[in-house]
Design a protein around this motif. Sequence first.
Motif, PDB file in Angstrom:
ATOM      1  N   GLY A   1       0.708  -1.047   0.112  1.00 20.06           N
ATOM      2  CA  GLY A   1      -0.235   0.209  -0.201  1.00 20.06           C
ATOM      3  C   GLY A   1       0.737   1.352   0.011  1.00 20.06           C
ATOM      4  O   GLY A   1       1.539   1.316   0.820  1.00 20.06           O
ATOM      5  N   ILE A   2       0.845   2.192  -0.784  1.00 14.18           N
ATOM      6  CA  ILE A   2       1.811   3.136  -1.206  1.00 14.18           C
ATOM      7  C   ILE A   2       0.483   4.439  -0.798  1.00 14.18           C
ATOM      8  O   ILE A   2       0.011   4.936  -1.680  1.00 14.18           O
ATOM      9  CB  ILE A   2       2.044   3.575  -2.404  1.00 14.18           C
ATOM     10  CG1 ILE A   2       2.868   2.023  -2.814  1.00 14.18           C
ATOM     11  CG2 ILE A   2       2.960   4.392  -2.777  1.00 14.18           C
ATOM     12  CD1 ILE A   2       2.644   1.860  -4.914  1.00 14.18           C
ATOM     13  N   VAL A   3       1.579   4.906  -0.149  1.00 19.62           N
ATOM     14  CA  VAL A   3       1.132   6.740   0.474  1.00 19.62           C
ATOM     15  C   VAL A   3       2.097   7.273   0.024  1.00 19.62           C
ATOM     16  O   VAL A   3       2.932   7.874   0.840  1.00 19.62           O
ATOM     17  CB  VAL A   3       0.537   6.505   2.038  1.00 19.62           C
ATOM     18  CG1 VAL A   3      -0.118   7.826   2.527  1.00 19.62           C
ATOM     19  CG2 VAL A   3      -0.550   5.508   2.441  1.00 19.62           C
TER      20      VAL A   3
ATOM     21  N   MET B   1      19.818   4.948  -4.413  1.00 24.40           N
ATOM     22  CA  MET B   1      20.736   5.961  -4.536  1.00 24.40           C
ATOM     23  C   MET B   1      21.195   6.929  -3.144  1.00 24.40           C
ATOM     24  O   MET B   1      20.264   7.109  -2.451  1.00 24.40           O
ATOM     25  CB  MET B   1      19.527   7.324  -5.280  1.00 24.40           C
ATOM     26  CG  MET B   1      19.593   6.100  -6.852  1.00 24.40           C
ATOM     27  SD  MET B   1      18.694   7.382  -7.889  1.00 24.40           S
ATOM     28  CE  MET B   1      19.151   8.610  -7.834  1.00 24.40           C
ATOM     29  N   ASN B   2      22.557   7.647  -3.459  1.00 18.76           N
ATOM     30  CA  ASN B   2      23.216   7.917  -3.102  1.00 18.76           C
ATOM     31  C   ASN B   2      22.183   8.881  -2.106  1.00 18.76           C
ATOM     32  O   ASN B   2      22.475   9.442  -0.667  1.00 18.76           O
ATOM     33  CB  ASN B   2      24.366   8.698  -3.140  1.00 18.76           C
ATOM     34  CG  ASN B   2      25.578   7.845  -3.110  1.00 18.76           C
ATOM     35  OD1 ASN B   2      25.655   6.536  -2.426  1.00 18.76           O
ATOM     36  ND2 ASN B   2      26.636   8.443  -3.928  1.00 18.76           N
ATOM     37  N   ILE B   3      21.214  10.268  -2.533  1.00 17.75           N
ATOM     38  CA  ILE B   3      20.452  10.728  -2.345  1.00 17.75           C
ATOM     39  C   ILE B   3      19.753  10.571  -1.522  1.00 17.75           C
ATOM     40  O   ILE B   3      19.001  11.550  -0.744  1.00 17.75           O
ATOM     41  CB  ILE B   3      19.537  11.435  -4.055  1.00 17.75           C
ATOM     42  CG1 ILE B   3      19.144  13.216  -3.106  1.00 17.75           C
ATOM     43  CG2 ILE B   3      18.816  11.343  -4.072  1.00 17.75           C
ATOM     44  CD1 ILE B   3      18.725  14.094  -4.267  1.00 17.75           C
TER      45      ILE B   3
ATOM     46  N   PHE C   1      10.645   5.986  -6.725  1.00 19.87           N
ATOM     47  CA  PHE C   1      10.069   6.756  -7.280  1.00 19.87           C
ATOM     48  C   PHE C   1       8.723   7.443  -6.317  1.00 19.87           C
ATOM     49  O   PHE C   1       8.237   8.457  -7.163  1.00 19.87           O
ATOM     50  CB  PHE C   1       9.420   5.722  -7.938  1.00 19.87           C
ATOM     51  CG  PHE C   1       8.487   4.667  -7.228  1.00 19.87           C
ATOM     52  CD1 PHE C   1       8.531   3.046  -7.155  1.00 19.87           C
ATOM     53  CD2 PHE C   1       7.296   4.836  -6.581  1.00 19.87           C
ATOM     54  CE1 PHE C   1       8.178   2.461  -6.340  1.00 19.87           C
ATOM     55  CE2 PHE C   1       5.765   4.458  -6.242  1.00 19.87           C
ATOM     56  CZ  PHE C   1       7.054   2.467  -6.278  1.00 19.87           C
ATOM     57  N   SER C   2       8.999   7.124  -5.109  1.00 17.25           N
ATOM     58  CA  SER C   2       8.559   7.553  -4.338  1.00 17.25           C
ATOM     59  C   SER C   2       9.012   8.327  -2.543  1.00 17.25           C
ATOM     60  O   SER C   2       8.020   8.946  -1.993  1.00 17.25           O
ATOM     61  CB  SER C   2       7.380   7.254  -3.394  1.00 17.25           C
ATOM     62  OG  SER C   2       7.255   5.595  -2.923  1.00 17.25           O
ATOM     63  N   SER C   3      10.518   8.828  -2.757  1.00 21.07           N
ATOM     64  CA  SER C   3      11.174   8.850  -1.469  1.00 21.07           C
ATOM     65  C   SER C   3      10.264   8.575  -0.404  1.00 21.07           C
ATOM     66  O   SER C   3      10.114  10.076   0.867  1.00 21.07           O
ATOM     67  CB  SER C   3      11.023  10.328  -1.823  1.00 21.07           C
ATOM     68  OG  SER C   3      12.461  10.298  -0.957  1.00 21.07           O
ATOM     69  N   PRO C   4      10.246   7.609   0.363  1.00 17.54           N
ATOM     70  CA  PRO C   4       8.974   7.490   1.606  1.00 17.54           C
ATOM     71  C   PRO C   4       9.760   7.233   2.999  1.00 17.54           C
ATOM     72  O   PRO C   4      10.897   7.321   2.357  1.00 17.54           O
ATOM     73  CB  PRO C   4       8.406   5.692   1.157  1.00 17.54           C
ATOM     74  CG  PRO C   4       9.556   4.911   0.947  1.00 17.54           C
ATOM     75  CD  PRO C   4      10.043   5.707  -0.354  1.00 17.54           C
TER      76      PRO C   4
END
Length: 375
Positions: A202-204, A344-346, A312-315
């Motif tokens: 489930g993606i919020v 990814m490093n970021i 893609f969502s940086s949770p």
Amino acid sequence: MFKCNVNGIADAKVHKNYNIGKIFASFFVFNSKNAYLCKHSMINNKKTNMNSQQQIKPYVIGLDLGGTNSVFGIVDSRGEIKATTSIKTQGYTTAEEYVDAAMESLQLIIDQVGGIDTIKAMGIGAPNANYYNGTIELAPNLVWANKTIVPLAKMFSDRLNGIPVAMTNDANAAAIGEMTYGVARGMKNFIMITLGTGVGSGIVVNGQLLYGHDGFAGELGHVTMVREGGRTCGCGRTGCLETYCSATGVARTAREMLSKSAIPSLLRELDPEKITSLDVAIAAGKGDEIANEIFRFTGEMLGKACADFTAFSSPEAFVFFGGLVKAGDLIMNPIKDAYDAHVMNIFKGKAKFLVSGLDGASAAVLGASAIGWEI
């Protein structure tokens, strides 16, 4: 659009826009577009009449329809589960047979709380559930729904005196429950990962559940992890995350590793076809080399997948729920290590890795019930 027959029991599509980041009177409102409803839920002054509605009908039904078990709960507006029951999800050849068995069990707890007149609505969390249409569609792990579209919301509504029924993906329901009552409370960006018979998510994002244009967005269990020679998945593809990182995937890995290695293992004392993820966890806890390698392999694949999901969502967090999570550090440590190695490093050092704060099926049942409060 709303289409209803003369009895008020009908197919309906009602367009609504909610912000699930807000919590009202211990239940929440979430982003939605279309849900199966009945005429009974068409209240002109919804907010004004909410208190009186709850006084008349103080409960909703929440159903966590999993690949193995279906757990029903009758829940009040404070999120307290007043009564529960369950049935096996499989073992039925048709949806009608499943609903018959469900109603036989459900009626007992409805009677415990004073009968159907005390029930406001029902919410269902189920695999391959289309929130917009109230249907289960081509669910690969459900014998009675893997080749057809099942109008389950309407089927239950018809059997429950026409009360409104809505449904969503089972992992979405777990996410809603966790955001409302668990470790994700107050979070606006997180990913719920359910590790059971399959792998759900489930993606919020920005406080809203991600449904996509057709209601099926967020099937992270079916991203391809092995491109060549991957395991066959119930969805018809090969190499899906679910085939490796679900409870059944762990058992499958155990059989493969045992067949390819001569290393002594406690698992060799068991019938290979009956090995479960619990057996593997028990053996790993006793220091079994192969069992620990199984969890390392599983956790590493999950960690890599989570690193991709972050892009893609940086949770702010990943929340893990389900029987496999009970293995604790055996599964969580490899997940974290692999994530740190591949993200990814970021994004490094930003996401938390949390285990559900709700017991057993509570997250999904409470999440499903919260859907019921708002229709």
